[in-house]
Design a protein around this motif. Structure first.
Motif, mmCIF file in Angstrom:
data_model
loop_
_atom_site.group_PDB
_atom_site.id
_atom_site.type_symbol
_atom_site.label_atom_id
_atom_site.label_comp_id
_atom_site.label_asym_id
_atom_site.label_seq_id
_atom_site.Cartn_x
_atom_site.Cartn_y
_atom_site.Cartn_z
ATOM 1 N N ASN A 245 -6.823 25.293 4.490
ATOM 2 C CA ASN A 245 -7.758 24.944 3.416
ATOM 3 C C ASN A 245 -8.722 26.084 3.089
ATOM 4 O O ASN A 245 -9.830 25.857 2.599
ATOM 5 C CB ASN A 245 -8.572 23.690 3.753
ATOM 6 C CG ASN A 245 -7.716 22.442 3.785
ATOM 7 O OD1 ASN A 245 -6.626 22.402 3.225
ATOM 8 N ND2 ASN A 245 -8.203 21.411 4.453
ATOM 9 N N ALA A 246 -8.272 27.316 3.378
ATOM 10 C CA ALA A 246 -9.119 28.474 3.089
ATOM 11 C C ALA A 246 -8.243 29.666 2.715
ATOM 12 O O ALA A 246 -7.757 29.748 1.601
ATOM 13 C CB ALA A 246 -10.010 28.787 4.283
ATOM 14 N N SER A 247 -7.993 30.541 3.680
ATOM 15 C CA SER A 247 -7.246 31.762 3.387
ATOM 16 C C SER A 247 -5.739 31.612 3.565
ATOM 17 O O SER A 247 -4.969 32.425 3.059
ATOM 18 C CB SER A 247 -7.744 32.903 4.284
ATOM 19 O OG SER A 247 -7.574 32.556 5.657
ATOM 20 N N ASN A 288 -9.510 23.789 -1.251
ATOM 21 C CA ASN A 288 -10.051 25.048 -0.755
ATOM 22 C C ASN A 288 -11.505 24.821 -0.361
ATOM 23 O O ASN A 288 -12.361 24.548 -1.216
ATOM 24 C CB ASN A 288 -9.956 26.136 -1.828
ATOM 25 C CG ASN A 288 -10.315 27.514 -1.276
ATOM 26 O OD1 ASN A 288 -11.378 27.721 -0.716
ATOM 27 N ND2 ASN A 288 -9.403 28.464 -1.452
ATOM 28 N N ASP A 289 -11.771 24.888 0.947
ATOM 29 C CA ASP A 289 -13.111 24.592 1.441
ATOM 30 C C ASP A 289 -14.102 25.715 1.159
ATOM 31 O O ASP A 289 -15.315 25.514 1.316
ATOM 32 C CB ASP A 289 -13.066 24.313 2.944
ATOM 33 C CG ASP A 289 -12.357 23.005 3.270
ATOM 34 O OD1 ASP A 289 -12.305 22.137 2.378
ATOM 35 O OD2 ASP A 289 -11.855 22.855 4.398
ATOM 36 N N ILE A 290 -13.602 26.877 0.753
ATOM 37 C CA ILE A 290 -14.501 27.985 0.418
ATOM 38 C C ILE A 290 -15.033 27.829 -1.003
ATOM 39 O O ILE A 290 -16.232 27.948 -1.259
ATOM 40 C CB ILE A 290 -13.776 29.337 0.580
ATOM 41 C CG1 ILE A 290 -13.381 29.546 2.053
ATOM 42 C CG2 ILE A 290 -14.669 30.489 0.091
ATOM 43 C CD1 ILE A 290 -12.567 30.800 2.291
ATOM 44 N N THR A 291 -14.119 27.539 -1.934
ATOM 45 C CA THR A 291 -14.521 27.384 -3.336
ATOM 46 C C THR A 291 -14.868 25.943 -3.689
ATOM 47 O O THR A 291 -15.352 25.671 -4.787
ATOM 48 C CB THR A 291 -13.390 27.865 -4.259
ATOM 49 O OG1 THR A 291 -12.219 27.049 -4.025
ATOM 50 C CG2 THR A 291 -13.045 29.318 -3.981
ATOM 51 N N HIS A 292 -14.580 25.022 -2.763
ATOM 52 C CA HIS A 292 -14.832 23.588 -2.969
ATOM 53 C C HIS A 292 -14.090 23.075 -4.209
ATOM 54 O O HIS A 292 -14.638 22.330 -5.026
ATOM 55 C CB HIS A 292 -16.336 23.301 -3.089
ATOM 56 C CG HIS A 292 -17.132 23.765 -1.917
ATOM 57 N ND1 HIS A 292 -17.047 23.168 -0.677
ATOM 58 C CD2 HIS A 292 -18.005 24.802 -1.786
ATOM 59 C CE1 HIS A 292 -17.852 23.790 0.174
ATOM 60 N NE2 HIS A 292 -18.435 24.794 -0.469
#
Length: 382
Positions: A245-247, A288-292
């Motif tokens: 859920n990120a990179s 994507n937990d970085i961009t939400h």
């Protein structure tokens, strides 16, 4: 006027008596005609609705093809003596033989019902159970084993073997960490290990269990956070990675069961898939937990070429009405496509039926977080 008030009070009192189970209200099912009655060789399908964790709102729906009627929330009505109804988080469902098996994750049980009418037979206690698979006179249930909580020290998960006559657990084999879906191919069970409780130190293996010996014979290194496992008509095994859920994005891998090795990597986003013939119908809701942000996509994979041949299952533009796809199935005879919508995860979901050409046929309200399907045929009778 006094007589009228007494009649009204009597009517209300009778309604309360007939609508309650002791002092617990029994919610009645609702029925809606959504399709023209038809005979296809498939009687219909069950759909399990997860319900939010901790809310005890797992429910069961049934679509009857012979009448064209969709029945919402049938379990409570058909099993009025069950005080807590179906339970907490309906994670999976399968018809095997004449029985319907529903995995109720946070209630730590598999609910066993008659496939003909969803009346309860018994429950099988299995801790933190996840998915169910029927094969060779047994039902196999994957289990995290540990309590329902993130825990980097959680023990290995397991597969529990259940005899379908006695409905008792008869064996168990430990596999990887937080195991998910599984399939049988070439005399072996292939089970995806997620390691989800150990994030970011995920598991990345598929455990291979010999059916006769019921023991792990090897672990195949694949990718992190594995989840879905399916097989095609040739026995090839398809396993998906959720990524992180990120990179690291989700991905799909192919395992050849004759050599127990990954033979292909398919770089397509995937949350779940349904294999029908030479095609895999795929949806993805990539968080994507970085961009939400969440990116939704649909595709069809040709299993002969291992190439995406269509990146738009829905052709009429109605995919904009699906907020959060959460389940997919393809009718085994008509090839109609069913996609569920969890919407906001706290209110009623939706199920959408599309023609094989991707044109919307009907939409129906479901329980909360509609998820897994089990098609019923006439031989699933008592």
């Amino acid at each position: 006027m006094r007589l009228i008030r007494h009649v009204i009070l009597l009517f209300v009192f009778v309604a309360i008596l007939t609508g309650c189970r002791g002092d617990i209200y029994v919610q009645q099912s609702t029925s809606t005609e959504v399709e023209t009655p038809r005979i296809t060789g498939v009687d219909g399908f069950y759909l399990i609705n997860e319900g939010n964790m901790g809310s005890n709102k797992a429910t069961l729906d049934y679509f009857d093809e012979k009448t064209g009627v969709y029945h919402k929330n049938i379990y409570a009505e058909r099993n009025p003596s069950k005080v807590k109804e179906l339970g907490d988080v309906g994670n999976d469902i399968e018809i095997y033989g004449t029985k319907l098996y529903a995995v109720i994750n946070c209630s730590h049980k598999v609910e066993v019902m008659n496939a003909s009418d969803a009346t309860s037979i018994t429950k099988i206690d299995i801790p933190n159970c996840r998915y169910v698979l029927g094969y060779g006179g047994y039902v196999y249930v994957s289990s995290y084993v540990s309590p329902v909580q993130d825990d980097p020290t959680a023990p290995l998960g397991a597969i529990f073997k259940v005899d379908t006559t006695s409905l008792k657990v008869v064996d168990r084999v430990d596999v990887g960490y937080q195991p998910e879906e599984m399939v049988v191919s070439n005399g072996k069970i292939y089970i995806a290990n997620s390691g989800g409780y150990r994030a970011p130190d995920y598991d990345r293996t598929v455990s291979v269990v010999d059916l006769k010996a019921f023991e792990v014979i090897r672990d195949i290194d694949v990718d992190i956070n594995l989840h879905r496992v399916k097989r095609d008509g040739n026995g090839m095994v398809y396993v998906s990675s959720r990524g992180d859920n990120a990179s690291i994005p989700s991905c799909l891998y192919v395992i050849d069961p004759t050599i127990d090795r990954v033979v292909a990597e398919i770089n397509t986003p995937i949350s779940d898939m349904w294999i029908h013939g030479d095609s895999a119908y795929i949806y993805s809701s990539a968080r994507n937990d970085i961009t939400h942000t969440t990116t939704v996509s649909y595709s069809i994979l040709n299993l002969n070429t291992l190439r995406v041949v269509d990146d738009k299952i829905i052709k009429d533009g109605t995919e904009v009405n699906i907020k959060m796809p959460h389940g997919i199935a393809v009718h085994p005879i008509t090839r109609e496509i069913y996609i569920t919508d969890a919407r906001n995860y706290v209110s009623s979901g939706r199920i959408h039926c599309y023609s094989p050409e991707g044109v919307l046929k009907w939409t129906q309200s479901t329980g909360e977080i509609p998820s897994q399907f089990a098609f019923k045929t006439s031989n699933a009778q008592n």
